[in-house]
Scaffold this motif. Structure first.
Motif, short mmCIF file in Angstrom:
data_model
loop_
_atom_site.label_atom_id
_atom_site.label_comp_id
_atom_site.label_asym_id
_atom_site.label_seq_id
_atom_site.Cartn_x
_atom_site.Cartn_y
_atom_site.Cartn_z
N GLU A 139 0.82 -1.21 0.00
CA GLU A 139 0.00 0.00 0.00
C GLU A 139 0.85 1.26 0.00
N VAL A 140 1.80 1.30 -0.94
CA VAL A 140 2.70 2.45 -1.09
C VAL A 140 2.33 3.19 -2.37
N ASP A 141 2.22 4.51 -2.27
CA ASP A 141 1.89 5.32 -3.44
C ASP A 141 3.11 5.61 -4.29
N VAL A 142 4.20 6.00 -3.64
CA VAL A 142 5.43 6.36 -4.35
C VAL A 142 6.61 5.82 -3.55
N ALA A 143 7.61 5.31 -4.27
CA ALA A 143 8.84 4.86 -3.61
C ALA A 143 10.04 5.43 -4.35
N VAL A 144 11.13 5.60 -3.63
CA VAL A 144 12.39 6.01 -4.24
C VAL A 144 13.34 4.83 -4.12
N ARG A 145 13.85 4.38 -5.23
CA ARG A 145 14.73 3.22 -5.22
C ARG A 145 15.93 3.43 -6.13
N MET A 146 17.02 2.74 -5.77
CA MET A 146 18.27 2.82 -6.50
C MET A 146 18.41 1.61 -7.43
N GLY A 147 19.10 1.82 -8.53
CA GLY A 147 19.41 0.71 -9.41
C GLY A 147 18.40 0.54 -10.53
N PRO A 148 18.61 -0.45 -11.38
CA PRO A 148 17.73 -0.68 -12.54
C PRO A 148 16.34 -1.15 -12.12
N LEU A 149 15.36 -0.87 -12.97
CA LEU A 149 13.98 -1.26 -12.70
C LEU A 149 13.64 -2.49 -13.54
N HIS A 150 12.98 -3.44 -12.90
CA HIS A 150 12.67 -4.69 -13.59
C HIS A 150 11.16 -4.97 -13.67
N ASP A 151 10.37 -4.36 -12.81
CA ASP A 151 8.94 -4.64 -12.76
C ASP A 151 8.20 -3.74 -13.75
N VAL A 152 7.64 -4.34 -14.80
CA VAL A 152 6.97 -3.56 -15.84
C VAL A 152 5.61 -3.03 -15.39
N SER A 153 5.13 -3.48 -14.23
CA SER A 153 3.85 -2.97 -13.74
C SER A 153 4.01 -1.60 -13.08
N TYR A 154 5.26 -1.15 -12.91
CA TYR A 154 5.52 0.15 -12.31
C TYR A 154 5.86 1.17 -13.39
N ARG A 155 5.56 2.41 -13.10
CA ARG A 155 6.06 3.53 -13.89
C ARG A 155 7.16 4.21 -13.08
N ALA A 156 7.96 5.03 -13.75
CA ALA A 156 9.08 5.65 -13.05
C ALA A 156 9.35 7.04 -13.58
N ARG A 157 9.83 7.91 -12.69
CA ARG A 157 10.39 9.21 -13.06
C ARG A 157 11.82 9.23 -12.52
N ASN A 158 12.73 9.51 -13.40
CA ASN A 158 14.13 9.51 -13.00
C ASN A 158 14.48 10.79 -12.27
N LEU A 159 15.06 10.64 -11.09
CA LEU A 159 15.52 11.80 -10.32
C LEU A 159 16.96 12.15 -10.65
N GLY A 160 17.72 11.18 -11.09
CA GLY A 160 19.11 11.45 -11.42
C GLY A 160 19.94 10.19 -11.36
N ARG A 161 21.22 10.39 -11.49
CA ARG A 161 22.17 9.29 -11.40
C ARG A 161 23.33 9.72 -10.50
N SER A 162 23.96 8.74 -9.91
CA SER A 162 25.10 9.02 -9.05
C SER A 162 26.19 8.01 -9.34
N ARG A 163 27.40 8.49 -9.51
CA ARG A 163 28.49 7.53 -9.68
C ARG A 163 28.87 6.97 -8.32
N MET A 164 29.50 5.84 -8.33
CA MET A 164 29.94 5.19 -7.11
C MET A 164 31.31 5.73 -6.71
N ALA A 165 31.59 5.69 -5.41
CA ALA A 165 32.86 6.21 -4.92
C ALA A 165 33.38 5.32 -3.79
#
Length: 303
Positions: A139-165
């Motif tokens: 019962e979550v409306d919006v989530a913020v997650r890192m990494g590639p998306l695999h579930d096609v039942s979700y839509r996404a808006r990209n917030l950005g990218r971050s390189r690893m350090a």
């Protein structure tokens, strides 16, 4: 910045008053500034808008047509703003947000005060966890997650990218030394994640080739914020998203290691939400707000 709507307002006011000098005090401008605005419009359009004389201004045929268009456009802008204002006042309800610990603590939670001011009738129910969730089941409306998306039942808006350090605290480096090349990590305590998908290898570019180096010897944890805390305490070296430790590095609390060997891999940061035909206004408002406020901050994570 393009300010054509502002120029249109000046032009329409000149038509209403019949002179540059009468328009100027109404818009807190000088008569010469008003004249320059009109001249700038004429130069851009390549037409003469007024027939000028020493006593008055008269619209040309092109000027009358442009005036009618300006009035219509300015009315549309005013109506659009009124609708948006009325709509924001009507947006209400419960909004359930799930965010990973690092992003929630360092980016989203600090922005919620402004969101609450903009949308006082939205009740935000926010949970911070790095555990995997399912939006509909949990019962979550919006989530913020890192990494590639695999579930096609979700839509996404990209917030950005971050390189690893790869980072460590000065206290750790003072005691154990600073690695100069990736192979030096074999003699260091390297902190890791205990996720099922996590591996005990870190990627590096060595002599132009991508190399995965086995690391270990430190503690394991299940979330990025604990990893950051362990690193700040000098307990070992970690490899995390730059967005998470950017401020720590700027303050000197952490030091980035081996930047010349950085593999350049990027971590995607996305807002995910259900793929529904009619999105509730409260969800749309939150998504637009998050992209507008947080994407510029994440852009720092790509230097």
């Amino acid at each position: 910045m393009d300010n054509r709507s502002g120029e249109m307002q000046v032009f329409v006011k000149v038509v209403e008053t019949g002179s540059f000098s009468a328009t100027a005090p109404l818009l807190n401008l000088s008569p010469s500034a008003v004249s320059k605005v009109v001249s700038r419009i004429e130069e851009r359009l390549g037409v003469q808008l007024f027939k000028r004389s020493t006593r008055h201004l008269a619209l040309t045929a092109e000027g009358r047509e442009y005036h009618d268009s300006c009035v219509r456009i300015l009315q549309d802008i005013e109506e659009a703003e009124q609708r948006a204002s009325q709509r924001s006042a009507q947006i209400r309800g419960m909004l359930r947000v799930n965010v990973s610990l690092p992003f929630g603590q360092h980016y989203l939670v600090p922005a919620l005060a402004e969101f609450s001011r903009l949308y006082p009738d939205i009740t935000v129910d926010i949970s911070l966890t790095d555990a995997k969730i399912e939006l509909q089941r949990d019962e979550v409306d919006v989530a913020v997650r890192m990494g590639p998306l695999h579930d096609v039942s979700y839509r996404a808006r990209n917030l950005g990218r971050s390189r690893m350090a790869v980072v460590a605290a000065p206290s750790y480096l003072e005691q154990h030394g600073t690695p100069q090349v990736p192979s030096d990590l074999a003699g260091h305590r390297c902190l890791g994640f205990n996720f099922r998908r996590a591996t005990g290898e870190w990627p590096f570019l060595v002599d132009g080739r991508l190399t995965h180096l086995a690391v270990g010897g430190g503690m394991l944890t299940n979330n990025g914020e604990t990893m950051r805390q362990l690193t700040l305490q000098g307990l070992g070296i970690s490899r995390v998203g730059l967005f998470h430790v950017y401020d720590d590095i700027q303050r000197g609390d952490l030091v980035e290691l081996l930047p010349a060997f950085n593999a350049g891999d990027l971590e995607e940061i996305n807002l995910i939400f259900l793929n529904q035909r009619h999105m509730p206004p409260r969800i749309r408002a939150f998504i637009d707000f998050a992209v507008d406020r947080l994407a510029p901050l994440l852009a720092r994570s790509l230097p």
